[in-house]
Design a protein around this motif. Structure first.
Motif, PDB file in Angstrom:
ATOM      1  N   PHE A 163      37.101  30.726  30.984  1.00  0.00           N
ATOM      2  CA  PHE A 163      36.860  29.334  31.323  1.00  0.00           C
ATOM      3  C   PHE A 163      37.027  29.142  32.824  1.00  0.00           C
ATOM      4  O   PHE A 163      37.680  29.940  33.503  1.00  0.00           O
ATOM      5  CB  PHE A 163      37.786  28.435  30.510  1.00  0.00           C
ATOM      6  CG  PHE A 163      37.447  28.436  29.045  1.00  0.00           C
ATOM      7  CD1 PHE A 163      36.591  27.497  28.509  1.00  0.00           C
ATOM      8  CD2 PHE A 163      37.949  29.438  28.209  1.00  0.00           C
ATOM      9  CE1 PHE A 163      36.256  27.530  27.165  1.00  0.00           C
ATOM     10  CE2 PHE A 163      37.620  29.479  26.865  1.00  0.00           C
ATOM     11  CZ  PHE A 163      36.764  28.517  26.341  1.00  0.00           C
ATOM     12  N   ALA A 164      36.404  28.102  33.352  1.00  0.00           N
ATOM     13  CA  ALA A 164      36.291  27.917  34.798  1.00  0.00           C
ATOM     14  C   ALA A 164      37.643  27.945  35.492  1.00  0.00           C
ATOM     15  O   ALA A 164      38.622  27.371  35.015  1.00  0.00           O
ATOM     16  CB  ALA A 164      35.565  26.618  35.106  1.00  0.00           C
ATOM     17  N   GLY A 165      37.681  28.624  36.619  1.00  0.00           N
ATOM     18  CA  GLY A 165      38.889  28.707  37.438  1.00  0.00           C
ATOM     19  C   GLY A 165      38.528  29.270  38.794  1.00  0.00           C
ATOM     20  O   GLY A 165      37.358  29.546  39.081  1.00  0.00           O
ATOM     21  N   ASP A 166      39.534  29.466  39.629  1.00  0.00           N
ATOM     22  CA  ASP A 166      39.279  29.951  40.988  1.00  0.00           C
ATOM     23  C   ASP A 166      38.832  31.408  41.021  1.00  0.00           C
ATOM     24  O   ASP A 166      38.206  31.842  41.998  1.00  0.00           O
ATOM     25  CB  ASP A 166      40.545  29.790  41.845  1.00  0.00           C
ATOM     26  CG  ASP A 166      40.923  28.338  42.059  1.00  0.00           C
ATOM     27  OD1 ASP A 166      40.003  27.494  42.006  1.00  0.00           O
ATOM     28  OD2 ASP A 166      42.114  28.055  42.268  1.00  0.00           O
ATOM     29  N   ALA A 201      35.801  37.138  39.692  1.00  0.00           N
ATOM     30  CA  ALA A 201      36.652  38.317  39.903  1.00  0.00           C
ATOM     31  C   ALA A 201      37.270  38.783  38.591  1.00  0.00           C
ATOM     32  O   ALA A 201      37.377  39.996  38.331  1.00  0.00           O
ATOM     33  CB  ALA A 201      37.738  37.995  40.922  1.00  0.00           C
ATOM     34  N   ASN A 202      37.682  37.841  37.743  1.00  0.00           N
ATOM     35  CA  ASN A 202      38.267  38.206  36.451  1.00  0.00           C
ATOM     36  C   ASN A 202      37.249  38.891  35.547  1.00  0.00           C
ATOM     37  O   ASN A 202      37.572  39.863  34.849  1.00  0.00           O
ATOM     38  CB  ASN A 202      38.821  36.964  35.753  1.00  0.00           C
ATOM     39  CG  ASN A 202      40.127  36.493  36.368  1.00  0.00           C
ATOM     40  OD1 ASN A 202      40.818  37.257  37.025  1.00  0.00           O
ATOM     41  ND2 ASN A 202      40.453  35.229  36.157  1.00  0.00           N
ATOM     42  N   ALA A 203      36.007  38.375  35.549  1.00  0.00           N
ATOM     43  CA  ALA A 203      34.965  38.995  34.734  1.00  0.00           C
ATOM     44  C   ALA A 203      34.696  40.425  35.197  1.00  0.00           C
ATOM     45  O   ALA A 203      34.526  41.345  34.377  1.00  0.00           O
ATOM     46  CB  ALA A 203      33.687  38.161  34.795  1.00  0.00           C
ATOM     47  N   ARG A 204      34.670  40.622  36.502  1.00  0.00           N
ATOM     48  CA  ARG A 204      34.472  41.974  37.037  1.00  0.00           C
ATOM     49  C   ARG A 204      35.641  42.894  36.656  1.00  0.00           C
ATOM     50  O   ARG A 204      35.440  44.075  36.325  1.00  0.00           O
ATOM     51  CB  ARG A 204      34.329  41.927  38.555  1.00  0.00           C
ATOM     52  CG  ARG A 204      33.033  41.289  39.024  1.00  0.00           C
ATOM     53  CD  ARG A 204      32.864  41.497  40.521  1.00  0.00           C
ATOM     54  NE  ARG A 204      31.588  41.016  40.972  1.00  0.00           N
ATOM     55  CZ  ARG A 204      30.434  41.652  40.817  1.00  0.00           C
ATOM     56  NH1 ARG A 204      30.418  42.819  40.187  1.00  0.00           N
ATOM     57  NH2 ARG A 204      29.304  41.146  41.270  1.00  0.00           N
ATOM     58  N   LYS A 205      36.838  42.349  36.710  1.00  0.00           N
ATOM     59  CA  LYS A 205      38.018  43.132  36.343  1.00  0.00           C
ATOM     60  C   LYS A 205      37.941  43.548  34.874  1.00  0.00           C
ATOM     61  O   LYS A 205      38.254  44.695  34.531  1.00  0.00           O
ATOM     62  CB  LYS A 205      39.279  42.299  36.608  1.00  0.00           C
ATOM     63  CG  LYS A 205      40.586  42.965  36.217  1.00  0.00           C
ATOM     64  CD  LYS A 205      40.883  44.179  37.079  1.00  0.00           C
ATOM     65  CE  LYS A 205      42.254  44.738  36.779  1.00  0.00           C
ATOM     66  NZ  LYS A 205      42.504  46.015  37.516  1.00  0.00           N
ATOM     67  N   LEU A 206      37.516  42.634  34.022  1.00  0.00           N
ATOM     68  CA  LEU A 206      37.373  42.963  32.602  1.00  0.00           C
ATOM     69  C   LEU A 206      36.355  44.079  32.405  1.00  0.00           C
ATOM     70  O   LEU A 206      36.586  45.020  31.631  1.00  0.00           O
ATOM     71  CB  LEU A 206      36.944  41.731  31.811  1.00  0.00           C
ATOM     72  CG  LEU A 206      36.538  41.990  30.355  1.00  0.00           C
ATOM     73  CD1 LEU A 206      37.719  42.509  29.544  1.00  0.00           C
ATOM     74  CD2 LEU A 206      35.956  40.732  29.722  1.00  0.00           C
ATOM     75  N   ASN A 252      44.090  43.336  23.756  1.00  0.00           N
ATOM     76  CA  ASN A 252      45.180  43.940  24.535  1.00  0.00           C
ATOM     77  C   ASN A 252      44.986  43.699  26.031  1.00  0.00           C
ATOM     78  O   ASN A 252      45.955  43.413  26.754  1.00  0.00           O
ATOM     79  CB  ASN A 252      45.272  45.440  24.244  1.00  0.00           C
ATOM     80  CG  ASN A 252      45.777  45.741  22.836  1.00  0.00           C
ATOM     81  OD1 ASN A 252      46.462  44.915  22.224  1.00  0.00           O
ATOM     82  ND2 ASN A 252      45.434  46.913  22.314  1.00  0.00           N
ATOM     83  N   ILE A 253      43.740  43.828  26.486  1.00  0.00           N
ATOM     84  CA  ILE A 253      43.444  43.583  27.907  1.00  0.00           C
ATOM     85  C   ILE A 253      43.756  42.135  28.268  1.00  0.00           C
ATOM     86  O   ILE A 253      44.320  41.840  29.326  1.00  0.00           O
ATOM     87  CB  ILE A 253      41.975  43.920  28.224  1.00  0.00           C
ATOM     88  CG1 ILE A 253      41.732  45.429  28.099  1.00  0.00           C
ATOM     89  CG2 ILE A 253      41.590  43.440  29.619  1.00  0.00           C
ATOM     90  CD1 ILE A 253      40.267  45.836  28.200  1.00  0.00           C
ATOM     91  N   ALA A 254      43.390  41.215  27.378  1.00  0.00           N
ATOM     92  CA  ALA A 254      43.653  39.791  27.622  1.00  0.00           C
ATOM     93  C   ALA A 254      45.154  39.539  27.777  1.00  0.00           C
ATOM     94  O   ALA A 254      45.580  38.781  28.661  1.00  0.00           O
ATOM     95  CB  ALA A 254      43.085  38.952  26.475  1.00  0.00           C
ATOM     96  N   ASP A 255      45.965  40.180  26.940  1.00  0.00           N
ATOM     97  CA  ASP A 255      47.419  39.981  26.992  1.00  0.00           C
ATOM     98  C   ASP A 255      48.036  40.636  28.226  1.00  0.00           C
ATOM     99  O   ASP A 255      48.927  40.066  28.870  1.00  0.00           O
ATOM    100  CB  ASP A 255      48.075  40.557  25.734  1.00  0.00           C
ATOM    101  CG  ASP A 255      47.754  39.742  24.487  1.00  0.00           C
ATOM    102  OD1 ASP A 255      47.409  38.551  24.638  1.00  0.00           O
ATOM    103  OD2 ASP A 255      47.834  40.300  23.372  1.00  0.00           O
ATOM    104  N   GLY A 278      48.005  34.205  31.244  1.00  0.00           N
ATOM    105  CA  GLY A 278      48.052  33.036  32.118  1.00  0.00           C
ATOM    106  C   GLY A 278      46.680  32.507  32.494  1.00  0.00           C
ATOM    107  O   GLY A 278      46.556  31.429  33.056  1.00  0.00           O
ATOM    108  N   THR A 279      45.644  33.283  32.186  1.00  0.00           N
ATOM    109  CA  THR A 279      44.258  32.850  32.406  1.00  0.00           C
ATOM    110  C   THR A 279      43.682  32.345  31.089  1.00  0.00           C
ATOM    111  O   THR A 279      43.888  32.970  30.044  1.00  0.00           O
ATOM    112  CB  THR A 279      43.403  34.024  32.923  1.00  0.00           C
ATOM    113  OG1 THR A 279      43.961  34.503  34.147  1.00  0.00           O
ATOM    114  CG2 THR A 279      41.965  33.596  33.163  1.00  0.00           C
ATOM    115  N   LYS A 280      42.964  31.219  31.127  1.00  0.00           N
ATOM    116  CA  LYS A 280      42.402  30.665  29.898  1.00  0.00           C
ATOM    117  C   LYS A 280      41.171  31.457  29.476  1.00  0.00           C
ATOM    118  O   LYS A 280      40.153  31.476  30.173  1.00  0.00           O
ATOM    119  CB  LYS A 280      42.035  29.191  30.083  1.00  0.00           C
ATOM    120  CG  LYS A 280      41.653  28.501  28.779  1.00  0.00           C
ATOM    121  CD  LYS A 280      42.810  28.524  27.778  1.00  0.00           C
ATOM    122  CE  LYS A 280      42.457  27.830  26.465  1.00  0.00           C
ATOM    123  NZ  LYS A 280      43.567  27.904  25.500  1.00  0.00           N
TER     124      LYS A 280
END
Length: 352
Positions: A243-246, A250-255, A315-318, A323-325
């Motif tokens: 969901f939208a954030g700063d 970058a988070n999508a690339r990290k995933l 597991n990656i999400a945890d 702290g990221t939605k």
């Protein structure tokens, strides 16, 4: 008897110089614009050369390429629209195009293209590494082969933004043939291990483009490399939504990096805005608590594939995105439904 309020005579004294009645000409905004030479926005009749435009030379203008033969053409800038007519045996890179890229009467073309709309007419034997926000269309064209956009240079991310394109909305493999022929296939997908440099080489080191720092490695590509319409290796897929954030991009690339390191494959991505009713329809029983997040901006969704991918993503999400939605499929029993619900909604939203 005189009047105290009588006005001064308006007659001018004869010994004074007459006033200059001519006013300075008005300046309009278009008078202040830099003069544009149409020749700066076209390449015509060039043979056996390396040509193009460096970053900052087009700045969102239209561009025309026509009647070029055996050329390497590099447009390292964003533009409004590009037409390519009557070109033969050329290698072409086109930076992000806000509108359409239209190839007409071309043959033996190899190219890397990012655009809102992609279309060909009366073309033969083209190989295209494509990022296209809408469904690519071919018309009266044969021998067309498509792969996923893979390219990087330092200004490219800014050029995507200037062109209004999302790196996550890429329908490169969803081709519509406007003039199909019974029993024939006018298009196909390039082999999955295809490398851009085998099709579109780096600029000549002696050319004006030698200063542009380019990479064609899939891991460095601005646009994520997706499997697209190719057959999936596993029956298990997982929906992962940021969901939208700063730091959404970058988070999508990290995933993607985390999942790829574990052997999972990125099938497709989308960036779309959602309304409360969309959240209810897409996420169903898991919609509670998500409504407030969609007001912050578009969501970015990814489909990842491979045996055990759902457990791995949770597991990656945890571990990485605590702290990221996010939304992650709960189990492999429901994950296929999650993927279908979201991407069917996204395709309808984007008119695909």
């Amino acid at each position: 008897m005189g009047c105290f309020f009588s006005k001064k005579s308006r007659r001018k004294s004869p010994d004074k110089e007459p006033a200059n009645d001519q006013e300075a000409p008005k300046q309009y905004s278009w008078d202040k614009r830099e003069k544009v030479d149409p020749k700066d926005f076209m390449l015509t009749g060039i043979k056996d050369a390396t040509v193009g435009r460096l970053p900052g030379k087009l700045n969102g203008q239209q561009f025309v390429i026509q009647e070029c033969e055996n050329c390497n053409i590099y447009v390292f800038d964003h533009s409004a629209a590009v037409t390519i007519d009557d070109c033969v045996n050329c290698r072409i890179f086109l930076g992000p195009v806000k509108g359409s890229v239209f190839f007409r009467d071309c043959k033996d073309i190899k190219c890397v293209v990012a655009c809102q709309q992609f279309r060909t007419r009366d073309c033969k034997k083209m190989e295209i590494f494509l990022c296209c926000a809408t469904q690519p269309i071919i018309e009266s064209s044969t021998g067309m082969k498509f792969g996923c956009f893979q390219y990087y240079y330092p200004e490219l991310a800014f050029h995507f933004k200037d062109a209004g394109l999302s790196i996550f909305n890429n329908n490169w493999s969803n081709i519509h043939d406007f003039t199909p022929v019974a029993g024939e296939n006018n298009w196909s997908l390039l082999p999955e291990d295809s490398v851009v440099l085998d099709h579109v080489p780096m600029p000549d080191p002696e050319s004006e483009f030698k200063s542009v720092r380019i990479s064609t490695e899939a891991s460095r590509s601005i646009v994520p490399s997706t499997k697209g319409g190719r057959r999936k290796d596993s029956e298990e897929s997982c929906l992962f939504v940021f969901f939208a954030g700063d730091y959404t991009t970058a988070n999508a690339r990290k995933l993607i990096d985390e999942a790829s390191a574990k052997g999972f494959v990125l099938i497709q991505t989308k960036e779309v805005s959602m309304r409360p009713e969309d959240v209810n329809r897409v996420f169903q029983n898991n919609a509670e608590g998500l409504h407030e997040w969609i007001s912050k901006g578009p969501v970015v969704a990814l489909e990842l594939n491979g045996d055990g991918v759902v457990e791995a993503c949770r597991n990656i999400a945890d571990e990485v995105f605590n702290g990221t939605k996010v939304f992650v499929s709960e189990s492999k029993n429901t994950s296929s439904r999650d993927v279908d619900n979201f991407f069917n909604f996204a395709d309808m939203q984007m008119g695909l």
